[in-house]
Design a protein around this motif. Sequence first.
Motif, PDB file in Angstrom:
ATOM      1  N   UNK A   1      82.668  36.122  61.838  1.00 32.96           N
ATOM      2  CA  UNK A   1      81.362  35.609  61.425  1.00 32.96           C
ATOM      3  C   UNK A   1      81.165  35.751  59.917  1.00 32.96           C
ATOM      4  N   UNK A   2      80.949  34.651  59.299  1.00 31.55           N
ATOM      5  CA  UNK A   2      80.558  34.489  57.905  1.00 31.55           C
ATOM      6  C   UNK A   2      81.766  34.527  56.951  1.00 31.55           C
ATOM      7  N   UNK A   3      81.659  33.686  55.951  1.00 42.53           N
ATOM      8  CA  UNK A   3      82.753  33.473  54.988  1.00 42.53           C
ATOM      9  C   UNK A   3      83.239  34.781  54.374  1.00 42.53           C
TER      10      UNK A   3
ATOM     11  N   UNK B   1      90.677  33.524  67.279  1.00 41.69           N
ATOM     12  CA  UNK B   1      90.441  32.707  68.477  1.00 41.69           C
ATOM     13  C   UNK B   1      89.202  31.832  68.321  1.00 41.69           C
ATOM     14  N   UNK B   2      88.292  32.259  67.492  1.00 48.38           N
ATOM     15  CA  UNK B   2      87.067  31.478  67.315  1.00 48.38           C
ATOM     16  C   UNK B   2      86.301  31.926  66.090  1.00 48.38           C
ATOM     17  N   UNK B   3      85.410  31.072  65.647  1.00 51.80           N
ATOM     18  CA  UNK B   3      84.583  31.405  64.482  1.00 51.80           C
ATOM     19  C   UNK B   3      83.205  30.775  64.689  1.00 51.80           C
ATOM     20  N   UNK B   4      82.190  31.451  64.165  1.00 49.69           N
ATOM     21  CA  UNK B   4      80.829  30.949  64.373  1.00 49.69           C
ATOM     22  C   UNK B   4      80.479  29.828  63.404  1.00 49.69           C
ATOM     23  N   UNK B   5      81.063  29.866  62.222  1.00 51.54           N
ATOM     24  CA  UNK B   5      80.762  28.773  61.282  1.00 51.54           C
ATOM     25  C   UNK B   5      81.860  28.695  60.235  1.00 51.54           C
ATOM     26  N   UNK B   6      81.995  27.530  59.658  1.00 55.75           N
ATOM     27  CA  UNK B   6      82.981  27.334  58.585  1.00 55.75           C
ATOM     28  C   UNK B   6      82.296  26.523  57.505  1.00 55.75           C
TER      29      UNK B   6
ATOM     30  N   UNK C   1      75.927  28.535  62.505  1.00 60.07           N
ATOM     31  CA  UNK C   1      75.861  28.052  61.133  1.00 60.07           C
ATOM     32  C   UNK C   1      76.090  29.244  60.220  1.00 60.07           C
ATOM     33  N   UNK C   2      76.192  28.964  58.912  1.00 60.08           N
ATOM     34  CA  UNK C   2      76.479  30.065  57.994  1.00 60.08           C
ATOM     35  C   UNK C   2      75.355  31.102  57.973  1.00 60.08           C
TER      36      UNK C   2
END
Lengths: 359, 456
Positions: free
Chosen positions: B133-135, B151-156, B174-175
Amino acid sequence: MTFGNRSSNVTGTKADYYRKRRLNVLFIIAFTVLAVASFFITIGFGTYHISLFDSLQVFIDHLTGNIRDETADLYIWEYRVPRALGAILVGCSLSIAGVIMQNDFRNPLAEPYTMGISSGAFMGAILSIVFGISLIPFLSGIWGMVGNSFLFSLLPVAIIVVIGRFKKMTPGLMILTGIAILFMFSSITQIIMVTAPAETMADAYAWRVGSLDRIRWDHLPVIAPLVIALCILLWFFYKRLNVMYAGDKPSQTMGVEAQKTRMVTLVLASLLTATTVSFTGTIGFIGLVGPHVARIFVGSDNRYLIPAAAAFGSAFIILADTVAKVSGPDGLPVGVISSMVGGPLFIWILVRQRKSAWM
Amino acid sequence: MDKKIAIVLVVVVVAIVAVAAAVLLMNNNNNNTDPNENIQTQLQIRGNVDGNYTIDSKDMTLFNEVMDGKKALKDYPLADVNADGKVDATDKSLLQDLLDRKTGTSVYVVCQDNNGETTTQVVKYPLRNVVTYATNMQLPALYAGAADYIAGYFSKSYDFAEGGLSKGVDLKGSSRTISDAAWSNFTKLDADLKSQGGVGAVLIDYSGIAQFTDARMADMEAAGIPALIYSSADATDEITTVLTLGFLFGGDCEKNAINYAKKSWDIIDYIDGKLKNRTKDSYISFTMRIYIAQNDSTFNYIGASAGGIPYYKINSEFAEKYKGSSSVAMTGPESLSNYKDVNALVNVRSMDWNLTAADIKEEIVGTWEYVSSKGVSSQECFKGFEDKLFYVNNLLPGAVKVAYAAHGLYGDLFSMDWADGILKDFVDMKLNPLREQTRDTVIPYFDYEDYKAAKG
């Protein structure tokens, strides 16, 4: 004896009339002086630390071309002076718009906000803030937002005018239409804001409460000529507007086409409001309070009421903005202060007055 | 008289009880030392007894000395490998497994909890199937070489720099927010990965912790998903985050992360050395173009690592006004008006790379001339400060950011060529986010001169 008495009464009435006229002019002059004095006071207030005396010195130095402190000159001349001038124009325009609308609709609650003009402006701004849309193709950024607000703030009156062409609209029907449009715009903006990202919502909220900190020198050549021209133009309607107090039919018999006058003045008042709120956001309350306070002191004769409301509105907004600048760590929007201070003040004035000032 | 004696007796008894209670409480604390206290370490893994960048035989030697009582646990808190408050054979066995990098070993990771306090989370070695989560956390994970294990990400937010995430599932957050729908996607992903042991851990940047409510943290705990939380927006914490994640992912990731960390510390040490006899410059940090970083904001640390003095330390009015760990938007041109004596303004801005020359110009001019939708103009806010203002790209490795900040603060000591050379060194490490980039495709830094050149 009878004749003599009659003569004495006539003399008395005439004297009262002149006395009242002098008082009216005095009220206008007093508040104009207060607005001018407030202008010099407000440039001494803000985040940048400078004394009132020094700020005046900086102002004079700039006018005389003898700039001694460039930093102070930047903050006073570049930012505080146009903001103060903007406050005068905003107070003046919203108050006059309120006078016209209350007169047109013969309703003490009529003002730019209840006519849906402010909510229209807000919706235009929201389109720009949230979606980055500019309805005027060659405008972008802040000017795109101003353009959107301007166009949307004219929509409620445009709708009323269009409906009026097909169906005879009473003042009551017009104001109800305005309120209906207000709710329509509000619900659409609510939907947009609910789905907007948090930081965009904060910007939209800031616009919603209205602030003068966006006013710059390059905005004034757009705002000032329009506001001044529209205010003068509206003042020239004072005789017709006075006649309209009697109602539409009596006005007709006195040679005034009430409906036509109503439409023309309404469009002009909408333009006046749109010109300022598109730059500042929604500054509520002054459009309602300004006319009422002025009416309490100068009566309903629009010859005096219009300039009196303008003078009071200008002084009120510039003082409210002075308080706004020193409230909180970095100031508050003037819309918050004008409502917070204006509300109790208005109630106090209403309670204190002995007779109804309305009509 | 009797009454007075009674009162005195009561007072004496109360005082004795109070003192006894205090002594008992203090003893109680001594007996149950928090295993997460006093931890100072580079590699944030229990078992890294000496607190350096890796777990090796030296740690076992030290561990034995702690177990034998020759050294105190309070001086080597990471000797308590399983964080149970004591050092025993279980810890030794666990440490041996860590030395062997044995698959399936429980690794006790030192990180933050959702209140920012130090805590320990347990993950399986090697760490796989993480969700990010988060940049500010995603980039350290990618710098650690974890692209294959996400495996996954909440936002890019950055297509190129965060391109390595694309092997994972987009959970559609979202970010700034993790919606209920995104959270539901996350729980579904965990269910889909059950055959592989589910989600290995969620890697969270502390600045986004508000999205991980108590209820969500409880959900994760119930599902056995550890949350590894770091303040990875801080340039120096980012280095230890990369190092720790590299260790957890294992293999080449560990080697690369050690290289990354050593190189980074060398740079920071070099800057420290050069500035030893130099008067330090003060600075104010900014983020999101017109937001002033508050005193404890992680964005403030880049300038500090580059040898600057945060302005709040020399201006009490500023310190009072900007208390906190977040950031505050400037409201207008007067926001900085009373801080004319500051030496530099360090503006931390995330700018994606793989840019053309035209993109670079557009980005520089756009950033410099930014006007918020509220109407706050960057140029107005920074008017009179133009020569003090510089932007550093927040997506860069922490040490590269520090190097460019050092150039911005002390241009006479740290040249642009020197900072560019450091960027090149990191590009040459073949780090995923910087793949095939050159100085011509990245905006690592820009100042007023660059703006004027871009503006033409």
